[in-house]
Design a protein around this motif. Structure first.
Motif, PDB file in Angstrom:
ATOM      1  N   HIS A 170       9.296   1.315  14.061  1.00 61.38           N
ATOM      2  CA  HIS A 170       9.789   0.520  12.900  1.00 61.38           C
ATOM      3  C   HIS A 170       8.882   0.958  11.932  1.00 61.38           C
ATOM      4  N   TYR A 171       8.922   0.778  10.786  1.00 61.56           N
ATOM      5  CA  TYR A 171       8.236   1.274   9.487  1.00 61.56           C
ATOM      6  C   TYR A 171       7.792   0.212   8.651  1.00 61.56           C
ATOM      7  N   GLN A 172       6.368   0.297   8.274  1.00 59.51           N
ATOM      8  CA  GLN A 172       5.830  -0.827   7.405  1.00 59.51           C
ATOM      9  C   GLN A 172       5.452  -0.004   6.261  1.00 59.51           C
ATOM     10  N   PRO A 173       5.794  -0.633   5.087  1.00 59.68           N
ATOM     11  CA  PRO A 173       5.580   0.119   3.655  1.00 59.68           C
ATOM     12  C   PRO A 173       4.222   0.137   3.224  1.00 59.68           C
ATOM     13  N   GLN A 174       3.806   1.276   2.887  1.00 60.20           N
ATOM     14  CA  GLN A 174       2.365   1.503   2.211  1.00 60.20           C
ATOM     15  C   GLN A 174       2.737   1.744   0.787  1.00 60.20           C
ATOM     16  N   VAL A 175       1.971   0.901  -0.044  1.00 54.64           N
ATOM     17  CA  VAL A 175       2.434   0.719  -1.399  1.00 54.64           C
ATOM     18  C   VAL A 175       1.314   1.156  -2.164  1.00 54.64           C
ATOM     19  N   ASP A 176       1.530   1.764  -3.179  1.00 56.89           N
ATOM     20  CA  ASP A 176       0.692   2.264  -4.392  1.00 56.89           C
ATOM     21  C   ASP A 176       0.132   1.381  -4.856  1.00 56.89           C
ATOM     22  N   ILE A 177      -1.155   0.806  -5.019  1.00 58.85           N
ATOM     23  CA  ILE A 177      -1.806  -0.231  -5.837  1.00 58.85           C
ATOM     24  C   ILE A 177      -1.375  -0.142  -7.190  1.00 58.85           C
ATOM     25  N   GLY A 178      -1.649   1.126  -7.928  1.00 61.85           N
ATOM     26  CA  GLY A 178      -1.491   0.935  -9.397  1.00 61.85           C
ATOM     27  C   GLY A 178      -0.020   0.502  -9.769  1.00 61.85           C
ATOM     28  N   SER A 179       0.798   1.354  -8.938  1.00 62.08           N
ATOM     29  CA  SER A 179       2.488   1.200  -9.635  1.00 62.08           C
ATOM     30  C   SER A 179       2.972   0.166  -9.125  1.00 62.08           C
ATOM     31  N   GLY A 180       2.552  -0.295  -7.772  1.00 63.93           N
ATOM     32  CA  GLY A 180       3.609  -1.163  -7.020  1.00 63.93           C
ATOM     33  C   GLY A 180       4.606  -0.513  -6.122  1.00 63.93           C
ATOM     34  N   TYR A 185       2.527  -8.957   2.835  1.00 62.98           N
ATOM     35  CA  TYR A 185       2.952  -9.117   1.392  1.00 62.98           C
ATOM     36  C   TYR A 185       3.899  -8.209   0.953  1.00 62.98           C
ATOM     37  N   TRP A 186       3.880  -7.004   1.356  1.00 66.13           N
ATOM     38  CA  TRP A 186       4.988  -5.797   0.634  1.00 66.13           C
ATOM     39  C   TRP A 186       5.973  -5.859   1.830  1.00 66.13           C
ATOM     40  N   GLY A 187       5.848  -6.198   3.114  1.00 67.95           N
ATOM     41  CA  GLY A 187       6.869  -5.994   3.933  1.00 67.95           C
ATOM     42  C   GLY A 187       6.332  -6.070   5.417  1.00 67.95           C
ATOM     43  N   LYS A 188       6.910  -6.661   6.513  1.00 64.35           N
ATOM     44  CA  LYS A 188       6.738  -6.322   7.932  1.00 64.35           C
ATOM     45  C   LYS A 188       7.286  -5.158   8.129  1.00 64.35           C
ATOM     46  N   ALA A 248       4.735   4.735  10.660  1.00 65.38           N
ATOM     47  CA  ALA A 248       5.771   4.623  11.960  1.00 65.38           C
ATOM     48  C   ALA A 248       4.792   3.722  13.278  1.00 65.38           C
ATOM     49  N   LEU A 249       5.515   2.707  13.435  1.00 66.35           N
ATOM     50  CA  LEU A 249       4.899   1.879  14.466  1.00 66.35           C
ATOM     51  C   LEU A 249       5.782   1.712  15.698  1.00 66.35           C
TER      52      LEU A 249
END
Length: 614
Positions: free
Chosen positions: A348-358, A565-568, A365-366
């Protein structure tokens, strides 16, 4: 002459005549079956001829030299003169042999003891043979003192460790077995502790095996300074030692002494000019409380040691629940092996978000386990057992190749490069093929090396060798990123950030949790982004669960965020949908609403609670 005198004279003459005959003409047929004869003094072994009454009637010179007597001191004497007093029934057995030699009550060849004129015992081999039908027998005697001495030296050496000079595993097993068999029911009992030197492999790898051996010797010498006279220390493995504590009433008494020993060992050693600080862990059992056999006690002590090593530098006492936990763990290992063979794992994949642009910049990968009976299992239900087992090599390799294949497919579905982060297992990174696996996984998937990031835990790098650091450097030179995961929760120091080739620091969720409400670890969160930038690294904040958390980590200067907050974590197809929806996990693609957070208000809260950080 009186009659008794005449009788005595005749007996003496008979003994003399028999001695002359035996000395001059001993049949060789007694030895090799021929009819030739040789002189008694030509035989290299000691020879005694004993008549039916047990009197010595002939000897050769070897007998005199062996037992310290002159010939005339032996002729006519009972053969028991040469037998130690502790063999009080010798005369009875000897007579039985002379009457019925074919029943061999004494045996034909024996290893026994003779008695020297000065009183000490002599180990000898003796061979008995009847000489005629009148009960006379011949004894061939060979001195085996050198053989016995050599055997004793070999036997003693077989119970000693050649490096430390302490007793070894064989001695430990036999001593413990003997103690348990002779232990009285009303006695206090016996304590047993198994010690393991922490990180001993690092000493061998960095300073060489000679220094490692020297450290083992000094380890034993130092423990010897505090051992009671009745205690015994054994080396039972490479860096494992056992200690028997006799007259030990309970676990508490044993653990008090063991903890003292552990503290004593922490004092630095000077080994060939190097100041070395080590620690050790220990598992403790008590007999008969934890077992009545040596095998049960050692097995239970190993379980307690395993628990102590999960913390290191401490001791642990065996309790019954440890046995149940191990049985469960072994069962789980068997199921994990089957899961590998049957393809039950998925990512399963958890998103990693750029703090500046969102925008989604990547995903971690989990691992998940779709168990055939228990359903979809989260990592907390199996990952610890998997991490500590060699099964993790195959699972880790599958994860690496699968994640690279998925990431390559993302690149054609997204309008920007999207990287994938893959967690590595300690067993996996220590295999010889690790570097080749990384190159092959990237090449087979057609994925740019810069889009792969390998995540290492602090405890993994702590246990790593210089060779691993070189391999990790080579991986990084290929363009692959390296991240230090869960920073701040393990045993790594800030020195690790410069010693290892690291690109990214991932701050553990325990520091980030509730940061938006003023309860997070603000001092650490403020410091880490600046430290990372100074070292040329990027930062990821894990465990971001609210909009307030997201705003705060942006305020502190983190580069990337990850959390609910961004996604499980979601299956691969759902993550692709998130990419296509512009980073939202809503099917409609509707963007998240982030409510403004008054940073100043939160800072005021922290200033009031922690004035020193204002």
């Amino acid at each position: 002459m009186s009659r008794p005198q005449v009788k005595q004279e005749r007996q003496s003459q008979a003994v003399h005549d028999a001695a002359i005959r035996a000395r001059e003409d001993l049949p060789l047929a007694l030895i090799d079956g021929t009819m030739r004869t040789i002189g008694i003094d030509e035989i290299p072994d000691g020879v005694l001829v004993v008549d039916a009454e047990g009197r010595i009637v002939a000897v050769n010179s070897v007998i005199g030299n062996l037992f310290g007597y002159r010939d005339d001191e032996l002729i006519g004497e009972a053969v028991e003169l040469l037998v130690p007093e502790r063999f009080g029934n010798h005369k009875k057995i000897r007579r039985r042999f002379q009457v019925r030699p074919h029943e061999k009550p004494m045996g034909r060849v024996q290893e026994i003891f003779g008695r020297h004129k000065e009183g000490h015992e002599i180990p000898v081999d003796m061979w008995l043979r009847p000489m005629g039908a009148d009960g006379t027998m011949v004894c061939f005697v060979r001195d085996i003192s050198d053989h016995v001495r050599l055997s004793d030296e070999i036997r003693k050496a077989s119970y000693l460790d050649v490096v430390t000079g302490t007793r070894n595993r064989r001695a430990f097993n036999e001593d413990l077995d003997r103690i348990l068999k002779t232990m009285a029911p009303e006695s206090n009992g016996t304590g047993v502790a198994i010690f393991d030197i922490d990180h001993f492999k690092d000493i061998n790898d960095s300073l060489g095996h000679h220094s490692g051996d020297r450290l083992l010797m000094e380890f034993c010498e130092r423990l010897g300074e505090i051992l009671r006279p009745d205690m015994r220390l054994y080396r039972i493995g490479g860096d494992e030692f056992a200690l028997i504590l006799p007259d030990c009433p309970d676990h508490v008494t044993a653990q008090e002494f063991v903890n003292t020993a552990i503290r004593f060992i922490r004092r630095p050693f000077m080994i060939e000019g190097h100041r070395i600080g080590i620690g050790c862990s220990a598992g403790i059992v008590h007999a008969p409380t934890d077992g009545k056999t040596a095998q049960d006690l050692v097995s239970n002590a190993d379980l307690a040691l395993y628990e102590a090593k999960s913390i290191r530098g401490t001791s642990s006492v065996f309790t019954p629940h440890l046995r149940a936990a191990v049985e469960d763990r072994f069962s789980l290992v068997s199921q994990l092996r089957a899961a590998v063979e049957e393809g039950q794992f998925e990512l399963h994949y958890q998103p990693q978000v750029d703090i500046g642009s969102g925008a989604i910049a990547g995903a971690e990968a989990l691992l998940r386990w779709r168990h055939p009976v228990r359903g979809l299992l989260q990592p907390g239900q199996f990952i610890e057992v998997l991490t500590n087992n060699e099964v993790s090599i195959d699972v880790g390799r599958w994860t690496l190749f699968e994640a690279c294949q998925q990431a390559a497919s993302w690149q054609v579905k997204a309008d920007r490069p999207v990287r994938v982060a893959v967690n590595l297992f300690p067993w996996q990174v220590r295999t010889r093929r690790f570097f080749d696996d990384v190159r092959e996984a990237v090449a087979n998937a057609g994925l740019g090396a810069h889009l792969l990031e390998l995540e290492l835990t602090e405890n993994t790098i702590i246990d790593s060798s210089e060779d691993f650091i070189k391999i990790l450097t080579q991986v990084r030179e290929q363009g692959v990123g390296v991240a230090l995961d869960d920073f701040g929760t393990g045993f790594a120091s800030l020195n690790s950030l410069t010693r290892f080739p690291i690109d990214t620091i991932k701050i553990d969720r325990s520091f980030v949790r509730d940061v938006g409400s003023g309860k997070g670890n603000w001092p650490i969160l403020r410091m880490m982004p600046k430290l990372a930038r100074d070292l040329g690294m990027t930062t990821v904040a894990e465990g971001v669960e609210t909009a307030e958390d997201a705003m705060m980590i942006q305020h502190f200067g983190f580069d990337t965020g990850q959390g609910y907050y961004w996604g499980k974590p979601v299956p691969a197809d759902e993550f692709v949908a998130m990419l296509q929806n512009g980073g939202s996990d809503k099917p409609s693609g509707e963007p998240r609403e982030i409510k403004p957070v008054r940073i100043s208000a939160l800072e005021e809260i922290v200033k009031r609670r922690f004035p020193m950080y204002g």
